[in-house]
Design a protein around this motif. Structure first.
Motif, PDB file in Angstrom:
ATOM      1  N   ALA A 145     -36.619  26.254 113.318  1.00 33.34           N
ATOM      2  CA  ALA A 145     -35.852  25.954 114.536  1.00 33.34           C
ATOM      3  C   ALA A 145     -36.763  25.434 115.638  1.00 33.34           C
ATOM      4  O   ALA A 145     -36.458  24.431 116.302  1.00 33.34           O
ATOM      5  CB  ALA A 145     -35.097  27.197 115.005  1.00 33.34           C
ATOM      6  N   ALA A 146     -37.896  26.081 115.851  1.00 32.68           N
ATOM      7  CA  ALA A 146     -38.832  25.653 116.895  1.00 32.68           C
ATOM      8  C   ALA A 146     -39.470  24.307 116.537  1.00 32.68           C
ATOM      9  O   ALA A 146     -39.707  23.473 117.413  1.00 32.68           O
ATOM     10  CB  ALA A 146     -39.913  26.710 117.108  1.00 32.68           C
ATOM     11  N   THR A 147     -39.733  24.084 115.265  1.00 34.26           N
ATOM     12  CA  THR A 147     -40.300  22.809 114.826  1.00 34.26           C
ATOM     13  C   THR A 147     -39.347  21.663 115.134  1.00 34.26           C
ATOM     14  O   THR A 147     -39.760  20.601 115.606  1.00 34.26           O
ATOM     15  CB  THR A 147     -40.644  22.858 113.329  1.00 34.26           C
ATOM     16  OG1 THR A 147     -41.678  23.830 113.126  1.00 34.26           O
ATOM     17  CG2 THR A 147     -41.095  21.512 112.803  1.00 34.26           C
ATOM     18  N   LYS A 148     -38.069  21.865 114.890  1.00 34.07           N
ATOM     19  CA  LYS A 148     -37.071  20.834 115.165  1.00 34.07           C
ATOM     20  C   LYS A 148     -37.048  20.486 116.656  1.00 34.07           C
ATOM     21  O   LYS A 148     -37.021  19.303 117.026  1.00 34.07           O
ATOM     22  CB  LYS A 148     -35.694  21.312 114.709  1.00 34.07           C
ATOM     23  CG  LYS A 148     -34.617  20.284 114.855  1.00 34.07           C
ATOM     24  CD  LYS A 148     -33.299  20.786 114.289  1.00 34.07           C
ATOM     25  CE  LYS A 148     -32.219  19.739 114.490  1.00 34.07           C
ATOM     26  NZ  LYS A 148     -30.933  20.181 113.953  1.00 34.07           N
ATOM     27  N   ILE A 149     -37.091  21.486 117.509  1.00 33.74           N
ATOM     28  CA  ILE A 149     -37.119  21.252 118.960  1.00 33.74           C
ATOM     29  C   ILE A 149     -38.410  20.534 119.344  1.00 33.74           C
ATOM     30  O   ILE A 149     -38.396  19.579 120.116  1.00 33.74           O
ATOM     31  CB  ILE A 149     -36.980  22.582 119.726  1.00 33.74           C
ATOM     32  CG1 ILE A 149     -35.594  23.177 119.481  1.00 33.74           C
ATOM     33  CG2 ILE A 149     -37.237  22.388 121.215  1.00 33.74           C
ATOM     34  CD1 ILE A 149     -35.460  24.626 119.905  1.00 33.74           C
ATOM     35  N   TYR A 150     -39.523  20.984 118.815  1.00 39.98           N
ATOM     36  CA  TYR A 150     -40.823  20.399 119.122  1.00 39.98           C
ATOM     37  C   TYR A 150     -40.891  18.919 118.735  1.00 39.98           C
ATOM     38  O   TYR A 150     -41.369  18.079 119.488  1.00 39.98           O
ATOM     39  CB  TYR A 150     -41.909  21.199 118.402  1.00 39.98           C
ATOM     40  CG  TYR A 150     -43.298  20.647 118.548  1.00 39.98           C
ATOM     41  CD1 TYR A 150     -43.918  20.600 119.790  1.00 39.98           C
ATOM     42  CD2 TYR A 150     -43.996  20.186 117.439  1.00 39.98           C
ATOM     43  CE1 TYR A 150     -45.204  20.098 119.917  1.00 39.98           C
ATOM     44  CE2 TYR A 150     -45.277  19.686 117.565  1.00 39.98           C
ATOM     45  CZ  TYR A 150     -45.876  19.647 118.814  1.00 39.98           C
ATOM     46  OH  TYR A 150     -47.143  19.144 118.935  1.00 39.98           O
ATOM     47  N   ARG A 151     -40.381  18.590 117.571  1.00 37.04           N
ATOM     48  CA  ARG A 151     -40.448  17.207 117.087  1.00 37.04           C
ATOM     49  C   ARG A 151     -39.445  16.276 117.766  1.00 37.04           C
ATOM     50  O   ARG A 151     -39.604  15.054 117.719  1.00 37.04           O
ATOM     51  CB  ARG A 151     -40.212  17.185 115.580  1.00 37.04           C
ATOM     52  CG  ARG A 151     -41.347  17.797 114.801  1.00 37.04           C
ATOM     53  CD  ARG A 151     -41.019  17.833 113.329  1.00 37.04           C
ATOM     54  NE  ARG A 151     -42.167  18.279 112.556  1.00 37.04           N
ATOM     55  CZ  ARG A 151     -42.125  18.514 111.249  1.00 37.04           C
ATOM     56  NH1 ARG A 151     -40.991  18.326 110.583  1.00 37.04           N
ATOM     57  NH2 ARG A 151     -43.203  18.920 110.621  1.00 37.04           N
ATOM     58  N   VAL A 179     -39.165  33.537 113.429  1.00 38.60           N
ATOM     59  CA  VAL A 179     -38.996  32.983 112.084  1.00 38.60           C
ATOM     60  C   VAL A 179     -37.888  33.751 111.359  1.00 38.60           C
ATOM     61  O   VAL A 179     -37.852  34.981 111.393  1.00 38.60           O
ATOM     62  CB  VAL A 179     -40.319  33.071 111.296  1.00 38.60           C
ATOM     63  CG1 VAL A 179     -40.140  32.589 109.872  1.00 38.60           C
ATOM     64  CG2 VAL A 179     -41.404  32.273 112.013  1.00 38.60           C
ATOM     65  N   ASP A 180     -36.989  33.016 110.735  1.00 39.88           N
ATOM     66  CA  ASP A 180     -35.920  33.601 109.914  1.00 39.88           C
ATOM     67  C   ASP A 180     -35.057  34.608 110.676  1.00 39.88           C
ATOM     68  O   ASP A 180     -34.636  35.629 110.108  1.00 39.88           O
ATOM     69  CB  ASP A 180     -36.490  34.249 108.653  1.00 39.88           C
ATOM     70  CG  ASP A 180     -37.147  33.240 107.741  1.00 39.88           C
ATOM     71  OD1 ASP A 180     -36.706  32.070 107.742  1.00 39.88           O
ATOM     72  OD2 ASP A 180     -38.101  33.603 107.031  1.00 39.88           O
ATOM     73  N   ALA A 181     -34.793  34.331 111.959  1.00 42.06           N
ATOM     74  CA  ALA A 181     -33.920  35.201 112.756  1.00 42.06           C
ATOM     75  C   ALA A 181     -33.080  34.325 113.685  1.00 42.06           C
ATOM     76  O   ALA A 181     -33.442  33.182 113.963  1.00 42.06           O
ATOM     77  CB  ALA A 181     -34.749  36.185 113.575  1.00 42.06           C
ATOM     78  N   GLU A 182     -31.981  34.859 114.133  1.00 41.92           N
ATOM     79  CA  GLU A 182     -31.154  34.143 115.096  1.00 41.92           C
ATOM     80  C   GLU A 182     -31.893  34.068 116.426  1.00 41.92           C
ATOM     81  O   GLU A 182     -32.577  35.021 116.812  1.00 41.92           O
ATOM     82  CB  GLU A 182     -29.814  34.858 115.291  1.00 41.92           C
ATOM     83  CG  GLU A 182     -28.901  34.772 114.079  1.00 41.92           C
ATOM     84  CD  GLU A 182     -28.502  33.347 113.759  1.00 41.92           C
ATOM     85  OE1 GLU A 182     -28.155  32.599 114.689  1.00 41.92           O
ATOM     86  OE2 GLU A 182     -28.547  32.980 112.565  1.00 41.92           O
ATOM     87  N   PRO A 183     -31.763  32.953 117.149  1.00 42.64           N
ATOM     88  CA  PRO A 183     -32.402  32.848 118.465  1.00 42.64           C
ATOM     89  C   PRO A 183     -31.899  33.955 119.399  1.00 42.64           C
ATOM     90  O   PRO A 183     -30.728  34.322 119.361  1.00 42.64           O
ATOM     91  CB  PRO A 183     -31.964  31.475 118.969  1.00 42.64           C
ATOM     92  CG  PRO A 183     -31.600  30.705 117.741  1.00 42.64           C
ATOM     93  CD  PRO A 183     -31.068  31.731 116.775  1.00 42.64           C
ATOM     94  N   GLU A 184     -32.812  34.477 120.192  1.00 36.80           N
ATOM     95  CA  GLU A 184     -32.510  35.572 121.113  1.00 36.80           C
ATOM     96  C   GLU A 184     -32.562  35.048 122.546  1.00 36.80           C
ATOM     97  O   GLU A 184     -33.580  34.507 122.975  1.00 36.80           O
ATOM     98  CB  GLU A 184     -33.550  36.679 120.911  1.00 36.80           C
ATOM     99  CG  GLU A 184     -33.403  37.859 121.803  1.00 36.80           C
ATOM    100  CD  GLU A 184     -34.523  38.866 121.590  1.00 36.80           C
ATOM    101  OE1 GLU A 184     -34.830  39.590 122.546  1.00 36.80           O
ATOM    102  OE2 GLU A 184     -35.104  38.905 120.481  1.00 36.80           O
ATOM    103  N   GLN A 185     -31.466  35.210 123.270  1.00 37.86           N
ATOM    104  CA  GLN A 185     -31.388  34.758 124.660  1.00 37.86           C
ATOM    105  C   GLN A 185     -31.904  35.860 125.582  1.00 37.86           C
ATOM    106  O   GLN A 185     -31.623  37.041 125.359  1.00 37.86           O
ATOM    107  CB  GLN A 185     -29.939  34.428 125.038  1.00 37.86           C
ATOM    108  CG  GLN A 185     -29.279  33.407 124.125  1.00 37.86           C
ATOM    109  CD  GLN A 185     -29.955  32.049 124.181  1.00 37.86           C
ATOM    110  OE1 GLN A 185     -30.344  31.575 125.239  1.00 37.86           O
ATOM    111  NE2 GLN A 185     -30.121  31.430 123.030  1.00 37.86           N
ATOM    112  N   ALA A 186     -32.632  35.461 126.625  1.00 35.85           N
ATOM    113  CA  ALA A 186     -33.158  36.417 127.590  1.00 35.85           C
ATOM    114  C   ALA A 186     -33.306  35.726 128.946  1.00 35.85           C
ATOM    115  O   ALA A 186     -33.166  34.507 129.042  1.00 35.85           O
ATOM    116  CB  ALA A 186     -34.502  36.966 127.117  1.00 35.85           C
ATOM    117  N   GLU A 187     -33.588  36.513 129.967  1.00 33.80           N
ATOM    118  CA  GLU A 187     -33.819  35.997 131.316  1.00 33.80           C
ATOM    119  C   GLU A 187     -34.951  36.765 131.955  1.00 33.80           C
ATOM    120  O   GLU A 187     -35.216  37.918 131.600  1.00 33.80           O
ATOM    121  CB  GLU A 187     -32.577  36.165 132.194  1.00 33.80           C
ATOM    122  CG  GLU A 187     -31.439  35.262 131.871  1.00 33.80           C
ATOM    123  CD  GLU A 187     -30.309  35.397 132.883  1.00 33.80           C
ATOM    124  OE1 GLU A 187     -30.256  36.409 133.621  1.00 33.80           O
ATOM    125  OE2 GLU A 187     -29.473  34.489 132.950  1.00 33.80           O
TER     126      GLU A 187
END
Length: 110
Positions: free
Chosen positions: A73-79, A10-18
């Motif tokens: 951001a996650a809500t937008k992807i989910y919907r 919440v309220d942060a830039e998305p973090e990429q990981a592997e």
């Protein structure tokens, strides 16, 4: 196999990981990876459509009930999946995601 995923806080830039995950990682491997990312919360799987491809996202199962802030951001992807199949649906009529979400770049939940 190296598997990319994105952590949406919440309220942060998305973090990429592997992570190294087999084709079908199973519950235990996913639990071990997701539990610390979701602050120890019990996770829930949600199937999503991301960049026009089926993908798996995991969220705090009780995020809304525990009063966590909404994750826009996650809500937008989910919907997106529902709205793609049912254009014209008011987005705010659909459920939202609360707290941190983890989105995998491929299907991992079988």
């Amino acid at each position: 196999m190296r598997t990319a995923f994105t952590i949406y806080r919440v309220d942060a830039e998305p973090e990429q990981a592997e992570a190294d995950l087999p084709e079908q990682p199973g519950y235990r491997l996913l639990r071990d990876l997701l539990t610390p990312l979701l602050d120890g919360a019990r996770f829930e799987h949600v199937a999503v459509l991301h960049q026009d491809e089926p993908a798996d996202m995991f969220v705090d199962e009780f995020g809304a009930l525990n009063g966590l802030p909404r994750n826009e951001a996650a809500t937008k992807i989910y919907r997106n999946n529902w709205l793609t199949m049912h254009p014209g649906t008011p987005p705010d009529d659909l459920p939202a995601i609360y707290g941190t979400a983890v989105l995998f770049a491929r299907r991992v939940w079988f």
